[in-house]
Design a protein around this motif. Structure first.
Motif, PDB file in Angstrom:
ATOM      1  N   VAL A  20       0.833  -1.204   0.000  1.00 21.38           N
ATOM      2  CA  VAL A  20       0.000   0.000   0.000  1.00 21.38           C
ATOM      3  C   VAL A  20       0.871   1.259   0.000  1.00 21.38           C
ATOM      4  O   VAL A  20       0.655   2.189  -0.794  1.00 21.38           O
ATOM      5  CB  VAL A  20      -0.957  -0.003   1.210  1.00 21.38           C
ATOM      6  CG1 VAL A  20      -1.632   1.354   1.363  1.00 21.38           C
ATOM      7  CG2 VAL A  20      -2.008  -1.089   1.040  1.00 21.38           C
ATOM      8  N   VAL A  21       1.894   1.296   0.862  1.00 23.22           N
ATOM      9  CA  VAL A  21       2.736   2.486   0.945  1.00 23.22           C
ATOM     10  C   VAL A  21       3.589   2.627  -0.308  1.00 23.22           C
ATOM     11  O   VAL A  21       3.691   3.700  -0.910  1.00 23.22           O
ATOM     12  CB  VAL A  21       3.617   2.418   2.205  1.00 23.22           C
ATOM     13  CG1 VAL A  21       4.592   3.581   2.233  1.00 23.22           C
ATOM     14  CG2 VAL A  21       2.763   2.438   3.461  1.00 23.22           C
ATOM     15  N   GLY A  22       4.228   1.522  -0.725  1.00 23.69           N
ATOM     16  CA  GLY A  22       5.093   1.580  -1.896  1.00 23.69           C
ATOM     17  C   GLY A  22       4.328   1.910  -3.166  1.00 23.69           C
ATOM     18  O   GLY A  22       4.763   2.729  -3.983  1.00 23.69           O
ATOM     19  N   LYS A  23       3.182   1.284  -3.346  1.00 22.34           N
ATOM     20  CA  LYS A  23       2.413   1.516  -4.563  1.00 22.34           C
ATOM     21  C   LYS A  23       1.678   2.856  -4.560  1.00 22.34           C
ATOM     22  O   LYS A  23       1.370   3.396  -5.622  1.00 22.34           O
ATOM     23  CB  LYS A  23       1.419   0.377  -4.779  1.00 22.34           C
ATOM     24  CG  LYS A  23       2.092  -0.920  -5.219  1.00 22.34           C
ATOM     25  CD  LYS A  23       2.874  -0.737  -6.501  1.00 22.34           C
ATOM     26  CE  LYS A  23       3.471  -2.022  -7.012  1.00 22.34           C
ATOM     27  NZ  LYS A  23       4.205  -1.823  -8.281  1.00 22.34           N
ATOM     28  N   THR A  24       1.421   3.397  -3.391  1.00 19.99           N
ATOM     29  CA  THR A  24       0.896   4.758  -3.346  1.00 19.99           C
ATOM     30  C   THR A  24       1.931   5.724  -3.905  1.00 19.99           C
ATOM     31  O   THR A  24       1.605   6.650  -4.667  1.00 19.99           O
ATOM     32  CB  THR A  24       0.513   5.145  -1.908  1.00 19.99           C
ATOM     33  OG1 THR A  24      -0.533   4.283  -1.452  1.00 19.99           O
ATOM     34  CG2 THR A  24       0.041   6.591  -1.839  1.00 19.99           C
ATOM     35  N   ALA A  25       3.202   5.477  -3.569  1.00 21.36           N
ATOM     36  CA  ALA A  25       4.282   6.280  -4.147  1.00 21.36           C
ATOM     37  C   ALA A  25       4.367   6.059  -5.656  1.00 21.36           C
ATOM     38  O   ALA A  25       4.623   6.999  -6.418  1.00 21.36           O
ATOM     39  CB  ALA A  25       5.604   5.923  -3.477  1.00 21.36           C
ATOM     40  N   SER A  26       4.153   4.821  -6.098  1.00 20.27           N
ATOM     41  CA  SER A  26       4.146   4.541  -7.540  1.00 20.27           C
ATOM     42  C   SER A  26       3.030   5.303  -8.241  1.00 20.27           C
ATOM     43  O   SER A  26       3.216   5.830  -9.348  1.00 20.27           O
ATOM     44  CB  SER A  26       3.957   3.040  -7.793  1.00 20.27           C
ATOM     45  OG  SER A  26       5.074   2.310  -7.386  1.00 20.27           O
ATOM     46  N   CYS A  27       1.855   5.335  -7.629  1.00 19.09           N
ATOM     47  CA  CYS A  27       0.732   6.079  -8.203  1.00 19.09           C
ATOM     48  C   CYS A  27       1.111   7.541  -8.399  1.00 19.09           C
ATOM     49  O   CYS A  27       0.841   8.136  -9.457  1.00 19.09           O
ATOM     50  CB  CYS A  27      -0.493   5.991  -7.280  1.00 19.09           C
ATOM     51  SG  CYS A  27      -1.277   4.380  -7.200  1.00 19.09           S
ATOM     52  N   ALA A  28       1.733   8.127  -7.377  1.00 14.46           N
ATOM     53  CA  ALA A  28       2.133   9.528  -7.481  1.00 14.46           C
ATOM     54  C   ALA A  28       3.159   9.718  -8.598  1.00 14.46           C
ATOM     55  O   ALA A  28       3.087  10.695  -9.365  1.00 14.46           O
ATOM     56  CB  ALA A  28       2.702  10.001  -6.150  1.00 14.46           C
ATOM     57  N   ALA A  29       4.104   8.775  -8.708  1.00 16.35           N
ATOM     58  CA  ALA A  29       5.121   8.873  -9.762  1.00 16.35           C
ATOM     59  C   ALA A  29       4.490   8.796 -11.146  1.00 16.35           C
ATOM     60  O   ALA A  29       4.859   9.552 -12.059  1.00 16.35           O
ATOM     61  CB  ALA A  29       6.159   7.769  -9.586  1.00 16.35           C
TER      62      ALA A  29
END
Length: 404
Positions: free
Chosen positions: A94-103
């Motif tokens: 959840v945390v890592g992929k939230t950062a991916s979404c932002a990227a």
């Protein structure tokens, strides 16, 4: 009793969703930094990233067939290793992929309107959150169109580059600028572009006959993505060479220009924006489903487990994820987001492989996958490793506090 989601996806849609996550903005952006790290060893890094991804894909396919529910490795870790490891996998995802979404959202903004990249990024998140809210089948239909456009652009760049007078196939041979550390770091960066097949597993509760569909869809999606990536990497290398590629901020556009196909540069920009939209769509989809699974188990607020009575989607989780991603996209730097995300994703897959190891069969492949994930995770830039480790530790502390 928890409400179930609607099973509406077949093999084809599952493969397309996986491709929409993998054949996305990563291939437009990751080749440059990877070549900067590995030099002429770029293809070795790509091969290593693909090998680790294959191990992870096989582990995910076996586990998804056994546990066809939303949540992916969060569910697998919980069932095979215990509640803590499931929680840690879900937290990392959840945390890592939230950062991916932002990227990915910021990538859309950078290609569509560089001067207003953050505003465009937030708008993209809002629109795609609305698409997900209306139902997963509509998301799958949109992803089909996005994948078709992106593949067409990548094929056009590959063909024009390989057929140009600027192509020099001698540039494919590894030279003295390649090092073991550089190849490992390049593999870690390129793994970011392979990680989308997890989206298929996280949709286990919305796939028809998941025990058969998911194990079929994951290897097919990964194989198609690998063929595309190899073609693109070879074509860009033979036109630009490793040194120039390593310094490129838009390598595919630079390759098209060097190949004498300047008219394709705007097309590549559009393709990159569309690719990033496809990745963002699938990422939001996957993060919201893992959020749903964790909320059902009490690790996140219970309201996030609500399923819409008409659309049969986790609408509270969709809205919450969209809101968080919009805030992050408005405030963070894209490079930092990608590095942080890579560490979290590799930790997630290390737990997936450890879970698959407990199934009894295929232990050698699962062990290789876990070792590969850890190796690539700690080969990433130091700042990414420290930030990722700190966030995982914070998640572990939160778990311990809630248990007391």
């Amino acid at each position: 009793m928890a409400e179930e989601l609607r099973r509406s996806l077949g093999v084809f849609d599952a493969v397309v969703i996986g491709l929409g996550s993998m054949v996305g903005a990563g291939i437009f952006a990751a080749l440059g930094p990877a070549a900067g790290a590995a030099g002429s060893g770029l293809l070795l890094g790509l091969a290593l990233a693909a090998a680790v991804a294959y191990c992870n894909a096989m582990a995910s396919a076996r586990l998804a067939g056994r546990y066809p529910a939303s949540g992916g490795t969060y569910v697998y870790g919980r069932e095979r290793l215990g509640p803590f490891w499931g929680y840690l996998a879900g937290w990392a995802f959840v945390v890592g992929k939230t950062a991916s979404c932002a990227a990915m959202a910021l990538t859309v903004g950078a290609y569509v309107w560089p001067g207003q990249a953050r505003a465009v990024a937030v708008a993209a998140v809002v629109v795609l959150t609305a698409v997900n809210y209306r139902g997963v089948q509509k998301s799958a239909l949109l992803t089909r169109a996005i994948v078709a456009v992106v593949l067409a652009v990548l094929v056009a760049v590959t063909v024009s580059s390989l057929g140009s007078g600027a192509a020099d196939f001698g540039r494919l041979e590894p030279g003295g600028d390649a090092s073991v550390g550089g190849v490992l770091q390049a593999a870690g960066l390129l793994f970011f572009a392979f990680a989308g097949y997890a989206r298929i597993a996280t949709l286990g509760e919305e796939v028809r006959d998941p025990a058969r569909t998911i194990p079929r869809a994951i290897p097919v999606a990964l194989a198609i993505a690998l063929v595309v990536y190899v073609g693109v990497a070879v074509s860009v290398l033979v036109v630009l060479g490793a040194p120039e590629l390593g310094g490129a901020t838009a390598p595919l556009a630079d390759a098209a220009r060097a190949a004498g196909a300047g008219w394709m540069v705007p097309v590549v920009r559009v393709g990159a924006a569309v690719a990033a939209l496809g990745s963002l769509l699938a990422l939001i989809l996957g993060v919201s489903r893992t959020t749903l699974a964790m909320a059902r188990d009490g690790h996140l607020p219970g309201t996030l487990a609500a399923v819409h009575p008409r659309f049969r989607v986790p609408h509270h989780a969709d809205l919450a994820v969209g809101a968080v991603v919009a805030v992050v996209a408005a405030t963070v730097d894209v490079r930092g987001a990608i590095g942080f995300s890579s560490f979290g994703v590799l930790a997630y897959y290390a737990i997936a492989n450890a879970s698959a190891w407990t199934l009894g069969s295929g232990r050698a492949l699962a062990a290789a996958g876990a070792a590969g994930c850890l190796l690539l995770a700690f080969a990433l830039p130091v700042s990414s490793v420290l930030a990722g480790a700190a966030v995982l530790a914070a998640g572990a502390v939160m778990y311990a506090v809630r248990r007391t």
